[in-house]
Design an enzyme around this catalytic site. Sequence first.
Site, PDB file in Angstrom:
ATOM      1  N   PHE A  48       0.676  -1.311   0.003  1.00  0.00           N
ATOM      2  CA  PHE A  48      -0.045   0.136  -0.221  1.00  0.00           C
ATOM      3  C   PHE A  48       0.936   1.184   0.003  1.00  0.00           C
ATOM      4  CE2 PHE A  48      -2.322  -3.078   2.701  1.00  0.00           C
ATOM      5  CZ  PHE A  48      -3.015  -3.637   1.661  1.00  0.00           C
ATOM      6  N   ILE A  79       1.935  -8.029  -4.742  1.00  0.00           N
ATOM      7  CA  ILE A  79       1.822  -7.544  -3.211  1.00  0.00           C
ATOM      8  C   ILE A  79       0.312  -7.961  -2.645  1.00  0.00           C
ATOM      9  CG2 ILE A  79       3.540  -5.862  -3.445  1.00  0.00           C
ATOM     10  CD1 ILE A  79       1.085  -3.815  -3.725  1.00  0.00           C
ATOM     11  N   GLY A  80      -0.220  -8.965  -3.333  1.00  0.00           N
ATOM     12  CA  GLY A  80      -1.555  -9.593  -2.832  1.00  0.00           C
ATOM     13  C   GLY A  80      -2.606  -9.105  -3.789  1.00  0.00           C
ATOM     14  N   THR A  81      -2.154  -8.573  -4.994  1.00  0.00           N
ATOM     15  CA  THR A  81      -3.293  -8.001  -5.891  1.00  0.00           C
ATOM     16  C   THR A  81      -3.758  -8.928  -6.979  1.00  0.00           C
ATOM     17  OG1 THR A  81      -1.303  -7.195  -7.042  1.00  0.00           O
ATOM     18  CG2 THR A  81      -2.297  -5.629  -5.711  1.00  0.00           C
ATOM     19  N   ARG A  94      -9.321  -2.825 -19.861  1.00  0.00           N
ATOM     20  CA  ARG A  94      -9.539  -4.081 -19.895  1.00  0.00           C
ATOM     21  C   ARG A  94      -9.501  -4.891 -18.473  1.00  0.00           C
ATOM     22  NH1 ARG A  94      -9.107  -7.778 -24.024  1.00  0.00           N
ATOM     23  NH2 ARG A  94      -7.990  -6.440 -25.317  1.00  0.00           N
ATOM     24  N   LYS A 101     -12.247 -11.608 -10.997  1.00  0.00           N
ATOM     25  CA  LYS A 101     -12.368 -11.894  -9.594  1.00  0.00           C
ATOM     26  C   LYS A 101     -11.499 -11.187  -8.925  1.00  0.00           C
ATOM     27  CE  LYS A 101     -12.131 -15.831  -6.466  1.00  0.00           C
ATOM     28  NZ  LYS A 101     -12.442 -17.329  -6.538  1.00  0.00           N
ATOM     29  N   THR A 102     -10.058 -11.049  -9.198  1.00  0.00           N
ATOM     30  CA  THR A 102      -9.036 -10.268  -8.712  1.00  0.00           C
ATOM     31  C   THR A 102      -9.367  -8.647  -8.764  1.00  0.00           C
ATOM     32  OG1 THR A 102      -7.644 -10.607 -10.580  1.00  0.00           O
ATOM     33  CG2 THR A 102      -7.452 -12.243  -8.558  1.00  0.00           C
ATOM     34  N   LEU A 160      -8.690  -8.220 -16.451  1.00  0.00           N
ATOM     35  CA  LEU A 160      -7.780  -9.058 -16.902  1.00  0.00           C
ATOM     36  C   LEU A 160      -8.147 -10.395 -16.126  1.00  0.00           C
ATOM     37  CD1 LEU A 160      -4.207  -7.250 -16.908  1.00  0.00           C
ATOM     38  CD2 LEU A 160      -5.785  -8.108 -18.941  1.00  0.00           C
ATOM     39  N   GLU A 214      -6.437   1.247  -6.868  1.00  0.00           N
ATOM     40  CA  GLU A 214      -6.692   2.464  -5.980  1.00  0.00           C
ATOM     41  C   GLU A 214      -7.860   3.253  -6.290  1.00  0.00           C
ATOM     42  OE1 GLU A 214      -1.914   3.720  -5.504  1.00  0.00           O
ATOM     43  OE2 GLU A 214      -2.651   3.962  -7.291  1.00  0.00           O
TER      44      GLU A 214
END
Lengths: 328, 729
Positions: free
Chosen positions: B244, B470-472, B614, B619-620, B616, B691
């Site tokens: 973050f 980083i968890g993204t 777009r 879900k994420t 990708l 963000e």
Amino acid sequence: MRPFDLQRPDSLDHAHSLSDGETATLIAGGTNLLDLMKLQVETPERLVAIDRLGMNAIEDTEDGGLRIGALVTNTATANHDRIRADYPVLARAILAGATQQLRNRATTGGNLCQRTRCYYFTNIDQPCNKREPGSGCGAIDGIARLHGVLGTSPQCIATYPGDMAVAMSALDAVVEIEGAADTRRQVPVRDFHCLPGDTPWRDNVLEPGEIITAVILPAPVEGKQIYRKVRERSSYAFALVSVAAVIAMEGDTIARADLAFGGLAHKPWHDPRLAELLVGKVPDAALFDRAADLLLEDAQGYGENDFKIPLARRTLAAVLAEATETTI
Amino acid sequence: MTAHLKQDEPDTENFLDTMKQGVLGKPVSRVEGLAKVTGTAPYAAEYPIENAADGVIVTSTIVRGEVVSIDKASALAMPGVLAIIDDERLTTRAAQGTAGEAPQQGPTQVFFWGQPIAVVVAETFEQARDAAKHLKVEYRAEEGAPLDPSDAEPEEQEDETVDQGDLAQAMSRADHAVDLAITTEGHASAAMEPHAAIAQWEGDKLTVHASLQMLNYNIAELADTLGIAEDRVRLVSRYVGGGFGSKLGVSEEVVAAAIAAEQVGRPVRVVMSRQQVFQCVMRRSETTQRLRLAGDGEGKLYGFGHEALVSNLPGEEFAEPVLQSSHFLYGGANRALKLEVARIHRMTAGSVRAPGEAVGMPALEIAMDVLAEKSGIDPVELRLRNIPDRDPEEDLPFSSHKLAECLKQGAERFGWDSGARSPRHTLDGEWWTGTGMASAARVHNVGEARARVTLKPDGTAEIRSDMTDIGTGTYTILAQLVAEMLGIAVDDVLVQLGDTDFPRGPGSGGSWGAASIGSAAYLACRALRRMLAEKAGTDESELVLRDGAVDGGRSLVELLDGEELSEEGHYEPGDIADSHTASGFGAFFAEVRVNRFTGETRVDRMLGAFGFGRVLNEKTARSQCLGGITWSIGAALTEALHFDPNDGHLVNCDLAEYHVPVNRDVGEVEVLMVEERDPVASPIQAKGIGELGMCGGAGAIANAIYNACGARVLSFPMTPDRVLEVMPE
Ligand SMILES: Cc1cc2nc3c(=O)[nH]c(=O)nc-3n(C[C@H](O)[C@H](O)[C@H](O)COP(=O)(O)OP(=O)(O)OC[C@H]3O[C@@H](n4cnc5c(N)ncnc54)[C@H](O)[C@@H]3O)c2cc1C
Ligand code: SF4
């Protein structure tokens, strides 16, 4: 963390022989003590773990009340059938505190003795009369958002942060304490915690070597029980202000008004004058205002926490209105 | 060989849309998810490195001045203590994002309370911590350091200043004018994994397992700090438990571990305590903002003013870019924008979760709400009327612009009532309920990126880059992208990230990761496709790959015939960035409850509609939005750093007292993704996502508080005390 010795007595007598209160500190769930040890706010040379001492039952008392052992977890207390039915203010207060994981570890005795969350107390590089007598009070001219507005002293303005004891104070519960040599005494929860005065390092009346063995709830009383906790986020936060109330009506008038407040003082705040004022009166907004006037007569803010005074007033009114079904 | 592209032209080919594997964009679960939830994905401090000693950072207890002496002898006499290090190369602040050079060094000079000044190394962590707490340090304190932004003469950031037309005059002749002062408090990144590093030297080669976001820059920062060549340093950050912004630049524990390991001659692990992470890494600056809007009778803006005062330490270049999206979000010919920095002695201010817009947009969106009310125009309609055709300051075209769609689709989905709005319309028991909305905007960035994709003879693929996840969801989207382009299963793609021995990626930060590294992967895959097309005797544009085979033809294994194909993709942002304004846009809608007695606010429902190029992975991407919206709730209601007025130290430096939202604070949240192909943003038409969910959302909540209870709160976070202060009885 400093190195320490860990001792695990298997009887109260044995525990007493180990815990002299000077070099030894009792540890129950450890959820408060270990955090403070990591920060080196507490640096005991010996830890006496009391987890083998039993004291983990909730039993009926002869007069219809309940005796909650010192090692009963907060989760067990809050889920106990009779507590939910007869003392819901206690169950709600506990559930309003901390998180499920913490409540699974936290104990009755440990919760009563939990230390203040004052930011300066927990930072050993800052002055704090509670942690280091005579070093000054960092909060009084600093950030006092969490701090007290009632019963403060120029030495310390910290609050007792817990919820459970606030409900116990409204219920007029009694702390059962055992000292060395089989000396047992009982202290009402209302008298258990101290005001800071000139001895801000003293949180409560426990003498060196004394162990809390139980908390005794008197027989249940009629009335509505409410625990209202005001906080910034809806869980996992200490109270800005909290109110525990046991309120009964007889016809149009108030017949019982047992109130205690959290977040305002170095102890769960109980002011017997409130019941005197409220009982026998017909509830209305003006009465609630007078109750708040009385409660907050001597209140003093320290800048950052000035808001607690009007907030306490409003929360009290909300609780009284809810309990007496009065529209205000 | 490298497949290189410097993007100077829009890419309207949308080549990815012609691929046939059908996995890109799909809600594929995280490929590393199982490893993470079973605890087998090692985070920095967990690498099983033998014989590692533990280091604990010591921090200053004065605000400004000098360390005169450290009593090393008594600390060295404590059990297990190996060394007390105050080497002049130690860093005392983290590097700012993309700095690429050493941050402030020299631990004897103190600039803020809680600044690192030494590191104690011992056999065990507890021994090191105890010795660190006991270390006696003598200081020469320099009194009078300004601690509060109001104590210092602000410096203007001239490159942010806009003075177009005559705003004062526009304000005086406006049909409806709004002039508001709004404040926000400091924020912490508050990532779950604390900053941690294990350093180990083999000969003159240094390897550090660290928790960092941008290895490509961090390696340069670390090498520069230590005064050694970059090729002697290797950084590894396979898994990062959230950054973050706080892990953009190389931070103090990485340097401390490297120097300590050199001096004690064995590996050293340094993990910051939670309190240290809060106290000595990065804060988001507090802001004081002034918003001026001049609207005509139709609600069209012809005057727009946004000024902000932020703070940082002397010598730090970073200034919270509060005005970032204000430059282009709404029209208005007469414009005045100004950003000022006050130099004060609190910990470093730097990038924290959507720097700039996270605090600038909510303030702007309150002002818009006030204007809507004054002009009697529905807030959604007001925003629709003020979407500019071109960037109003640079006179550039937008790369693509989905604000209107987001506003309309979001309003419809949320059930926004565009009828007359007046506050305090619904009291439900003790709770006033109401709704509010806001626009979202976050500038789009891309960075230079390299990735190598290898197609193995067995028809599986591997992609490597020093890019971080980083968890993204970076591991997952890269697997999907490669699978899509090479026509293989997602499970047949091995993604290797977070190691500077791999080709250099852009790192994760500013939500630029996916578009940048995705483009490098795309370029590499296109090159591989060309090689395959040649083998198949066709043109790449005709080559259809699906399920491990050329459509209707030979399998990849047959086609490769034992050969391995490998290519590095190299993507560079080109001139196109200067000829367009590129941004993600969106809209937030919120429904809140405010307690009429206690002023407590609870967010019952939130909806975010976003257009960010777009998608990708559905879900994420959605998870990113949920996280952003959760941050919005924190920024709106609870998050605030409190600094002591006497020494400037951060008082609420743990997760018990710094209040990020908990599960119960987050009501029903809905995310609407408005698909978009942005031809300018990147060759894969993707933009930043994470963000955007925080860029304006707190404004929607603030506006809903007003609509619910009539309290127009002008300071974030809107804690019960602040709501009560202005709530009408
Ligand atoms: C993040 C966080 C949030 C929290 N939020 C809340 C909240 O919202 N509301 C709330 O009420 N609480 C909250 N708590 C506090 C929590 O309730 C206490 O930590 C817990 O009740 C302490 O119980 P324990 O058994 O773990 O005590 P320990 O940590 O074991 O002991 C605490 C103290 O009690 C003493 N002690 C323990 N047992 C006895 C005994 N039998 N006789 C004499 N002395 C004894 C110990 O010596 C020690 O000084 C929170 C805690 C944390 C860490
Ligand atoms: S309020 Fe009490 S606990 Fe806090 S710093 Fe002052 S003396 Fe210490």
